[in-house]
Design a protein around this motif. Structure first.
Motif, short mmCIF file in Angstrom:
data_model
loop_
_atom_site.label_atom_id
_atom_site.label_comp_id
_atom_site.label_asym_id
_atom_site.label_seq_id
_atom_site.Cartn_x
_atom_site.Cartn_y
_atom_site.Cartn_z
N ALA A 6 115.26 8.23 27.20
CA ALA A 6 113.84 8.29 27.54
C ALA A 6 113.02 7.44 26.57
CB ALA A 6 113.36 9.73 27.51
N ILE A 7 113.38 7.46 25.30
CA ILE A 7 112.67 6.65 24.32
C ILE A 7 112.86 5.16 24.60
CG2 ILE A 7 112.58 6.00 21.88
CD1 ILE A 7 113.40 8.93 21.26
N VAL A 8 114.11 4.77 24.82
CA VAL A 8 114.42 3.35 25.06
C VAL A 8 113.74 2.88 26.35
CG1 VAL A 8 116.27 1.72 25.56
CG2 VAL A 8 116.57 3.44 23.76
N GLU A 9 113.76 3.71 27.37
CA GLU A 9 113.13 3.33 28.65
C GLU A 9 111.63 3.17 28.49
OE1 GLU A 9 110.96 3.52 32.24
OE2 GLU A 9 110.95 5.16 30.77
N PHE A 10 111.00 4.08 27.73
CA PHE A 10 109.56 4.00 27.52
C PHE A 10 109.19 2.71 26.78
CE2 PHE A 10 106.12 4.69 24.42
CZ PHE A 10 105.05 4.86 25.29
N VAL A 11 109.92 2.41 25.72
CA VAL A 11 109.62 1.20 24.94
C VAL A 11 109.80 -0.04 25.81
CG1 VAL A 11 110.36 -0.21 22.98
CG2 VAL A 11 110.14 2.27 22.72
N ALA A 12 110.87 -0.07 26.60
CA ALA A 12 111.09 -1.22 27.48
C ALA A 12 109.97 -1.34 28.51
CB ALA A 12 112.45 -1.08 28.18
N ARG A 13 109.53 -0.22 29.02
CA ARG A 13 108.50 -0.23 30.07
C ARG A 13 107.18 -0.79 29.57
NH1 ARG A 13 106.24 5.17 33.18
NH2 ARG A 13 105.06 4.10 34.83
N LEU B 109 109.96 1.15 16.87
CA LEU B 109 108.63 0.95 17.44
C LEU B 109 107.95 -0.26 16.80
CD1 LEU B 109 107.37 4.63 17.73
CD2 LEU B 109 108.18 3.16 19.58
N ARG B 110 108.05 -0.37 15.48
CA ARG B 110 107.44 -1.52 14.81
C ARG B 110 108.06 -2.83 15.28
NH1 ARG B 110 106.96 2.00 10.02
NH2 ARG B 110 109.13 1.53 9.52
N LEU C 288 118.90 2.80 17.45
CA LEU C 288 118.80 4.22 17.13
C LEU C 288 120.20 4.81 16.92
CD1 LEU C 288 116.15 5.20 19.85
CD2 LEU C 288 115.70 4.70 17.44
N PRO C 289 120.94 4.32 15.94
CA PRO C 289 122.33 4.75 15.79
C PRO C 289 122.52 6.20 15.40
CG PRO C 289 121.66 3.39 13.93
CD PRO C 289 120.56 3.29 14.94
N SER C 290 121.51 6.84 14.81
CA SER C 290 121.64 8.24 14.43
C SER C 290 121.27 9.19 15.56
CB SER C 290 120.78 8.54 13.19
OG SER C 290 121.25 7.81 12.07
N TRP C 291 120.91 8.64 16.71
CA TRP C 291 120.62 9.43 17.89
C TRP C 291 121.87 9.44 18.79
CZ3 TRP C 291 115.56 11.31 19.38
CH2 TRP C 291 114.56 11.02 18.44
N TRP D 254 106.57 16.24 28.19
CA TRP D 254 106.85 15.88 26.81
C TRP D 254 108.35 15.96 26.56
CZ3 TRP D 254 102.61 19.78 25.02
CH2 TRP D 254 101.35 19.24 25.28
N LEU D 255 108.85 15.04 25.79
CA LEU D 255 110.27 14.98 25.46
C LEU D 255 110.54 15.94 24.29
CD1 LEU D 255 113.10 13.68 25.58
CD2 LEU D 255 112.22 11.88 24.06
N VAL D 256 111.39 16.93 24.51
CA VAL D 256 111.76 17.87 23.46
C VAL D 256 113.11 17.42 22.89
CG1 VAL D 256 112.30 20.26 22.86
CG2 VAL D 256 110.50 19.76 24.54
#
Length: 339
Positions: A42-49, A177-178, A31-34, A321-323
Motif C-alpha cells: 500500500a505504501i509503495v502503490e501510494f508513492v507511485a501513484r 519519501l524524501r 523498504l528492506p525492513s518491511w 487508514w493503513l494499520v
C-alpha cells in the motif's frame, strides 16, 4: 573464435538480463525492513501513484507533504515518554530548590522514581513537569543539556541509548519519501526544542521541519550577549486537536501523508485524509503503527496510559487508514546497536 564469442554474448545477454533482474530489484528494495505484504504494498502503490506524471493521482512535488508523529511512531515511548525521562533527571537536580515537590504530584512520583505512578497522572500533569524542567534556561544551554543526556542516558529495559530505539522501518520510510520528493515533517506532542536537538542527525529531518509542543520564550541581553530564554508558559500543545493547528501554523500546507500511533494523532490523520468535497480527489494516506510485538518492543493499545490507541484503531477501517502491525509487518524493529 572472437566473432563466435560476440554472437554468443548478444544471444545470451537478454536471457541473463531476465535471470538477473529479480536480484537487481531485490537489491533496490527501498523498504528492506518491511515484510512483503499488504502494508508495504500500500505504501509503495501510494508513492507511485502520486509521483508518476502519467498518473491520475499525480501530485506536484511542492504539495508532497508528509507528517510523522515521534513518540511511538518514530521511536519507542514505553514505559514513559523519553522526554519525561530527561525531565525526571532535571527535576531531581532541581528538587533542592523546590521542597514543595515532595508532596505534590506529579513531582512526588518523579522524585520517588515511580514511573507507573507518573504515567498514571496522564499527559497534563506530565506536561506541567516537563515545563518546569525546561523553563528559565537559555535555548543554547537547553540544547547542550539534552545533547549530553541523549549521549549518555539509557533505556531502563533495553539498556540502549534512547536514540538507538528509533524504528528502522520508519527510518527507511522517511528516506523513501524524501527520495520521491516528499518534504517530511515531525509533528509531535513532544517538545519542539527537545526533538530539534536530535531530529536532523537521527531522522534526517532538519530543526525547521519539526512541529511540537511549544513553550514560551523571551529575548534578553546577558552581559551584552543576545540570548533566548525558555519560560514556563505554553503557547501550543501539539497533541490531538492541536496537531492540525500546529501543521497550519508551521507548514501552511495540508499533508497528503500522515503517520501516527495513538489517539493523540487522530485529528492529524483526519486533517490529512478526509476529503474536503467531491472535487478533492488528491490521493492521501494515513498510517497507524500498532504496537503488537511484546518480544522485540512493547505490546499495547487501548488500555495504555502512554500511547493509547482506541478510537483511531476503531475508525481506521472506515477511514481507509493503513494499520501497520509491528509484529507481522516489520522484519526488524530497531537498527543494529551503535548504528
Amino acid at each position: 573464435m572472437l566473432l563466435a564469442r560476440k554472437i554468443a554474448y548478444w544471444l545470451l545477454w537478454p536471457l541473463l538480463a531476465i535471470v538477473l533482474a529479480p536480484v537487481s530489484l531485490a537489491a533496490e528494495d527501498p523498504l528492506p525492513s518491511w515484510r512483503d505484504g499488504p502494508g508495504k504494498a500500500a505504501i509503495v502503490e501510494f508513492v507511485a501513484r502520486v509521483t508518476r506524471q502519467d498518473s491520475a493521482g499525480y501530485v506536484e512535488p511542492h504539495e508532497r507533504i508528509a507528517t510523522f508523529d515521534n513518540d511511538g511512531t518514530l521511536w519507542s515511548e514505553q514505559p514513559l515518554y523519553f522526554q519525561a525521562y530527561y525531565a525526571l533527571d532535571r527535576i531531581r537536580d532541581m528538587a533542592a530548590d523546590h521542597p514543595e515537590w515532595k508532596e505534590r504530584e506529579p513531582y512526588r512520583s518523579a522524585l520517588a522514581g515511580d514511573v507507573k505512578g507518573l504515567a498514571a497522572q496522564g499527559k497534563g500533569p506530565v506536561v506541567e513537569m516537563l515545563v518546569a524542567a525546561h523553563a528559565n534556561v537559555t535555548t543554547e544551554a537547553f540544547t547542550r543539556s539534552v545533547a549530553h543526556w541523549l549521549a549518555t542516558a539509557r533505556h531502563p529495559r533495553t539498556g540502549r541509548l534512547f536514540t538507538e530505539m528509533v524504528y528502522q522501518p520508519m527510518l527507511e520510510l522517511l528516506e523513501y519519501l524524501r527520495a520521491n520528493d516528499f518534504k517530511v515533517f515531525i509533528v509531535s506532542g513532544g517538545g519542539i526544542d527537545f526533538i530539534r536537538v536530535f531530529s536532523h542527525e537521527r531522522y534526517g529531518v532538519p530543526p525547521e521541519q519539526v512541529v511540537g509542543t511549544t513553550g514560551g520564550a523571551r529575548f534578553e541581553l546577558r552581559d551584552g550577549i543576545p540570548v533566548v530564554v525558555k519560560t514556563g508558559d505554553i503557547s501550543l500543545i501539539d497533541d490531538k486537536a492541536g496537531k492540525p493547528v500546529g501543521i497550519w501554523r508551521h507548514i501552511g500546507r495540508r499533508p497528503i501523508f500522515a503517520a501516527g500511533n495513538s489517539d493523540g494523532d487522530l485529528q492529524m490523520l483526519q486533517y490529512t485524509t478526509v476529503a474536503r468535497n467531491e472535487d478533492d480527489t488528491t490521493p492521501r494516506l494515513g498510517l497507524i503503527v500498532h504496537h503488537t510485538d511484546g518480544e522485540r518492543e512493547f505490546e499495547y493499545d487501548r488500555e495504555s496510559a502512554v500511547g493509547r490507541l482506541d478510537r483511531a484503531l476503531d475508525m481506521a477501517p472506515e477511514q481507509g487508514w493503513l494499520v501497520v502491525d509491528m509484529k507481522r509487518d516489520w522484519r526488524r524493529v530497531f537498527p543494529v546497536a551503535g548504528s
